[in-house]
Design a protein around this motif. Structure first.
Motif, short mmCIF file in Angstrom:
data_model
loop_
_atom_site.label_atom_id
_atom_site.label_comp_id
_atom_site.label_asym_id
_atom_site.label_seq_id
_atom_site.Cartn_x
_atom_site.Cartn_y
_atom_site.Cartn_z
N ASN A 50 37.54 32.87 37.95
CA ASN A 50 36.59 31.98 38.63
C ASN A 50 37.13 31.48 39.96
N PHE A 56 33.41 40.50 39.55
CA PHE A 56 32.58 40.29 38.38
C PHE A 56 32.54 41.55 37.51
N THR A 72 31.12 30.95 36.59
CA THR A 72 31.17 32.33 37.11
C THR A 72 29.80 32.75 37.62
N PRO A 99 32.19 35.80 31.09
CA PRO A 99 32.00 34.77 32.13
C PRO A 99 31.35 33.51 31.55
N LEU A 101 40.12 32.92 32.27
CA LEU A 101 38.80 32.84 32.89
C LEU A 101 38.83 31.99 34.16
#
Length: 805
Positions: A622, A641, A655, A651, A618
């Motif tokens: 980001n 995204f 994010t 997210p 993640l």
């Protein structure tokens, strides 16, 4: 007649002579018999006293018996002396009377060995070592028995220096190859975590037996590191030497397999024990099997092993502890119910402690209270372990008074219970209570350990409480904790977090032995206080002048420093170091480089690094989304995204902040509102202040100020002043003075003291033509002492950054 007289006289003289000789003979015989009787009496006295000493149960009676022995002249009797010695040892007063026993020891090595063994087995390793030294001073000699129990005494005392001296004695006498001496050396070095020396001592043993092999394997089971894999090779050599593995060996091998997570080797040991029928109904081996499978994460195998074994409370405890440790606390509570009701296994205090720990993990104070009530109903006494577990769960569930009540009821409060209570206070933000408990702890003569001080320093550093932090610093110095490098590192962190970078530098400079954490904490402190150049200098000093190899955390700190300096060359240099240090597969380090290159204007290098990642987490997504947003590629942000959603990567708040900011700058109202609504409806992410700020900015740019105001009013934010200020600024920009006046009144009701907010409200009233209100707002700001600071700009030149990097 004369002849007859002479004959009579001769007969008389002969008779008298015979009488004298008979009397002398009788005397001699009586003397012999008396001597024999005295010796018999002496032997009976020794036996009688030996029996008395064996049955003696108090020190006073023992001293009377000892005095009687000395009065009768039996003080030098070896057998009786050994009995007296063991009696003093069993009553715990040996060290006060040791000088009384040197008289009965002669130059017989076997007698010395016997006493050394008896003293060691009675629990006096210090006295055994003193006898060992006395033996050397008298130059009587040493044998394998003396050295073996001397080494065992050093092991009990964890005295490496004395142990090495005895190792040298064994080398001089050629006893190091003896299996008993060798096994004792293996045990000594293993106990002190010197597995290299332990392995050498093991290799020197000529005639290795099962005890030698098991000692080495047990050493590896007690010291978890990369060399522990050697235990399986040693077990293989043992099998090739036609030595039958016993239960102790198997238990140690299972412990090694569990520590290393080596489930394949653990299964092999399990199969071996099953084939050989070793420990089929053995409780210890069965418990070790369950424990090994739980450590390896093989829950199903652990459960199956538990069903096939003779179930005991210890095996169930291993199961419950493993479930709690792996985060399956709900499952642990279920297994407890099965254990209690289906298998009728009677739990012990360890079982209840595991159950309460499961409640603490789940923050289920209700179930913990039920267990507590059950213990009270069954009149099960709360020992320190159970009480401490309950204190922990109540503290974690913010039931502070329940924890305090339990703690106050403890008759004996140990270090663990104090530490649990202090940590609970700190977790609930009660620093004053934690420090007061620390003072009480010292007053009650319970010595705090480094865990106590570390917990306090960590909490104070998080709260940035300089006054209390300085007090704890002084406390650690007074009580001798400052020499601990972990304590010193936490003090550096505390001072840095409080903005006292000079004090942090002083502590860092005073450290004689700096570890990698010391350097990293100091670098992070300098970075936090805005000294990026000094952070890079420390990183260079670490690499050039010291042998510590930086890890990913240290490298990421350096990357952040050079990126804040805007120095592209420095980022590239650290990037090269990442490859040299074999950190190119570390995802967190690469994520830092992605952000750093984007900050330095090289978006292309950020994209290349992102695409080169084999496993993107993640943070990787980001970092890349933030990089695109930083350079104004807002459509790319939305594409990333969407790719995240397609890849089933959930997210987080960061994010959404980046995506909503991109939508705001791109004017994508529909997309922004949809993404904002999906935060709670799809991803269960609670919107924070920055998210509302982004969406308000998005709506304000489109002129939908009233809609933004309604959104703020419906929000779950506790403090809405910051978002209202952003909307008020938009009202001033777009000339919506009516809504601006409403927001201004709300801000004044909230009691804002920010000078910028006062200036903004004053301008809104001025736009509305309400000059009196505008002047009143400015006068109120002056009365409150609020003064807007003039703007300033700080530009660090690239030349200066080049000098640093």
């Amino acid at each position: 007649m004369r002849m007859l007289a002479i004959r009579d006289l001769a007969r008389t003289v002969a008779a008298k002579a015979n009488t004298v000789m008979a009397l002398k003979l009788c005397r001699r015989l009586s003397g012999f018999i008396a001597g024999a009787n005295s010796r018999c009496n002496r032997l009976s006295d020794v036996d009688k006293f030996s029996l008395l000493f064996q049955n003696c149960t108090d020190v006073r009676s023992l001293k009377k018996l000892h005095a009687r022995v000395l009065t009768l002249g039996l003080g030098r009797d070896v057998i009786l002396g050994s009995e007296i010695l063991i009696c003093y040892a069993s009553l715990g007063v040996l060290c006060k009377t040791r000088l009384c026993f040197h008289g009965f020891l002669n130059d017989d090595l076997a007698q010395w060995n016997s006493v050394i063994v008896d003293i060691f087995r009675a629990g006096y390793p210090e006295e055994a070592i003193l006898l060992y030294r006395g033996l050397k001073l008298r130059q009587i000699g040493l044998d394998e028995k003396t050295v073996t129990f001397g080494l065992k005494s050093c092991t009990e005392l964890r005295n490496l220096l004395l142990g090495k001296g005895m190792h040298a004695d064994s080398l001089k006498l050629g006893l190091n190859r003896d299996k008993f001496v060798g096994s004792s050396l293996v045990g000594l070095y293993s106990k002190l975590a010197r597995m290299g020396d332990s392995q050498k001592a093991f290799e020197e043993i000529l005639d290795k037996d099962i005890v030698s092999y098991t000692s080495m394997i047990t050493g590896y089971s007690e010291n978890m590191d990369s060399t522990s894999w050697n235990a399986f090779e040693i077990a293989s050599d043992m099998s090739q030497s036609n030595l039958e593995v016993n239960r102790v060996t198997l238990v140690s091998l299972l412990q090694v397999a569990g520590n290393l997570g080596a489930i394949r080797e653990g299964k092999s040991v399990h199969c071996y024990s099953t084939r050989r029928g070793i420990g089929v109904s053995d409780e210890v081996l069965g418990t070790s099997l369950v424990h090994m499978y739980m450590q390896c994460g093989a829950y199903q195998l652990a459960s199956a092993s538990l069903k096939n074994l003779v179930q005991s409370v210890a095996s169930w405890n291993a199961m419950l502890a493993g479930l709690v440790r792996t985060g399956q606390s709900g499952n642990a509570i279920h297994h407890f119910s099965v254990m209690l009701h289906e298998h009728k296994v009677v739990p012990d205090s360890v079982t209840y402690a595991n159950l309460i720990s499961a409640c603490a993990e789940l923050c289920n104070s209700g179930y913990a209270a039920s267990v507590h009530a059950y213990l009270i109903r069954r009149s099960i006494p709360l020992d320190v372990v159970l009480a401490t577990a309950l204190i922990e769960v109540y503290m974690k569930c913010t039931r502070i008074m329940s924890s305090k009540h339990l703690f106050d009821q403890l008759v004996v409060k140990d270090l663990v219970s104090y530490n649990t209570m202090i940590y609970g206070y700190l977790q609930n933000g009660m620093v004053n209570e934690a420090i007061a408990l620390l003072k009480e702890m010292v007053a009650e003569c319970v010595a705090p350990n480094f865990v106590t001080i570390l917990s306090l320093l960590a909490a104070i550093a998080d709260h940035k409480d300089f006054v209390r932090g300085r007090w704890i610093h002084g406390f650690s110095i007074r009580h001798g904790f400052f020499s601990n490098v972990d304590i010193a590192n936490q003090i550096i962190r505390m001072y840095s977090g409080c903005g006292k970078i000079t004090s942090a530098r002083t502590i860092f400079a005073s450290l004689e032995k700096k570890n990698l954490i010391s350097w990293t904490v100091m670098m992070m402190g300098c970075l936090f206080c805005g000294h990026g150049g000094e952070t890079v200098e420390l990183f260079q000093l670490l690499m050039q002048q010291h042998g510590n190899k930086p890890d990913s955390v240290t490298v990421m700190t350096a990357i952040q420093a050079v990126s804040e300096l805007g120095h592209l060359k420095g980022v590239k240099q650290i990037h090269c170091f990442v490859y040299r240090a074999l950190l190119e597969k570390d995802t967190k380090t690469i994520n830092s480089l992605i952000t750093a290159y984007a900050k330095c204007g090289r978006l292309d290098l950020s994209v290349g690094l992102f695409l080169s990642l084999e496993h993107r987490d993640l943070d990787s997504w980001n970092s890349m989304i933030s990089a695109y947003g930083m350079h104004g590629f807002y459509t790319k942000v939305l594409e990333m995204f969407k790719l995240m959603e397609e890849g089933n990567i959930n997210p987080d708040g960061l994010t959404f902040s980046s995506v909503l900011s991109a939508c705001s700058h791109a004017g994508l109202i529909k997309e922004g509102l949809h993404i904002f609504q999906s935060m709670t409806s799809i991803y269960s992410v609670l919107p924070q202040e920055e998210h509302y700020g982004c969406i308000v900015d998005l709506l304000s740019r489109a002129g939908h100020l009233e809609e933004g105001y309604k959104l703020i009013k419906l929000s779950t934010l506790n403090d809405k002043s910051s978002v209202l200020c952003a909307l008020l600024s938009a009202c001033r920009t777009y000339g919506n003075t009516m809504l601006g006046q409403v927001i201004s009144n709300e801000l004044l009701e909230l009691g804002q003291q920010n000078p910028g907010t006062y200036a903004l409200i004053s301008e809104v009233f001025a736009q509305k033509g309400q000059w009196n209100k505008s002047a009143n707002i400015r006068n109120r700001a002056k009365e409150n002492g609020s003064r807007k600071l003039p703007g300033s700009s700080l530009i660090e030149s690239v030349e200066q950054a080049n000098k640093v990097c």
